[in-house]
Design an enzyme around this catalytic site. Sequence first.
Site, PDB file in Angstrom:
ATOM      1  CB  SER A 143      -0.878   0.009   1.260  1.00 25.17           C
ATOM      2  OG  SER A 143      -1.539   1.259   1.426  1.00 25.17           O
ATOM      3  CE1 TYR A 156      -4.666  -2.045   4.614  1.00 18.78           C
ATOM      4  CE2 TYR A 156      -3.466   0.021   4.337  1.00 18.78           C
ATOM      5  CZ  TYR A 156      -4.115  -1.069   3.793  1.00 18.78           C
ATOM      6  OH  TYR A 156      -4.214  -1.192   2.435  1.00 18.78           O
TER       7      TYR A 156
END
Length: 255
Positions: A143, A156
């Site tokens: 990401s 995350y």
Amino acid sequence: MSGAKPMLGDKVVIVTGAGSGIGRAAAQVFAEEGARVALFDRDAESNEETRELIGDSARAWTCDVSDEASVAAAVADVIDAFGRLDGAFNNAGIEMANKLVADLDAADWSRMMGINLTGVFLCMKYQTRAMQGTGGAIVNNSSGDGIIGAPYASDYVAAKHGVIGLTRAAACEARYTGVRVNAVLPGLILTPMVEERLLGNPAFEAQVAPMVERHSIGRFGQPEEVGQAACWLLSDRASFVNGALLTVDGGYTAR
């Protein structure tokens, strides 16, 4: 691209998290580029929907990437079904718990790490064994948050940073394994998970406009755009690309 040779012609490629979002779109891109696609997802119904969308070049396996026995069995089944493995896109993941560090439960943390980081490790372990010395390729879905920080997302962010470290370390082993390992780093992609659970969350309403602004292209991404990037990294056209972090983020991390 009439007459162009398919990028993944006759390659066998695993896609995890293939039941929706980036995984489904990537699997469709891979199939369009000539691959035979092994679809992994823990949701058997949505995974079968993806298989039906693709057709005869795809087969579906119910697989929990956080469970080693499930991963080992699914990869072995792929070898039995297709005779070999040439590539994998480790895409399966979940979204953040949307909590400050002080409010994050250990259970939230463990679930995130189990799927978004340990799940990538387990898949890579068995995929690399299956492709040992064959010149295969792995692409991991990290990401943009794998190289920056973000509030309400420590679980995350930490997992996605971990995916990048794992990708780079495994890439350094290519001389021993014969397997290239790279990562894609998406920005905010308009998947059902993002639209329903994040953009549809009132707590995020005030952040949407600034997030769009940070994507200097001026919009959020589409799942197939990540799939196209992963497709190239898996292909022989990227044969000298190893340990790369390819941002597919509309300029999100350029600022």
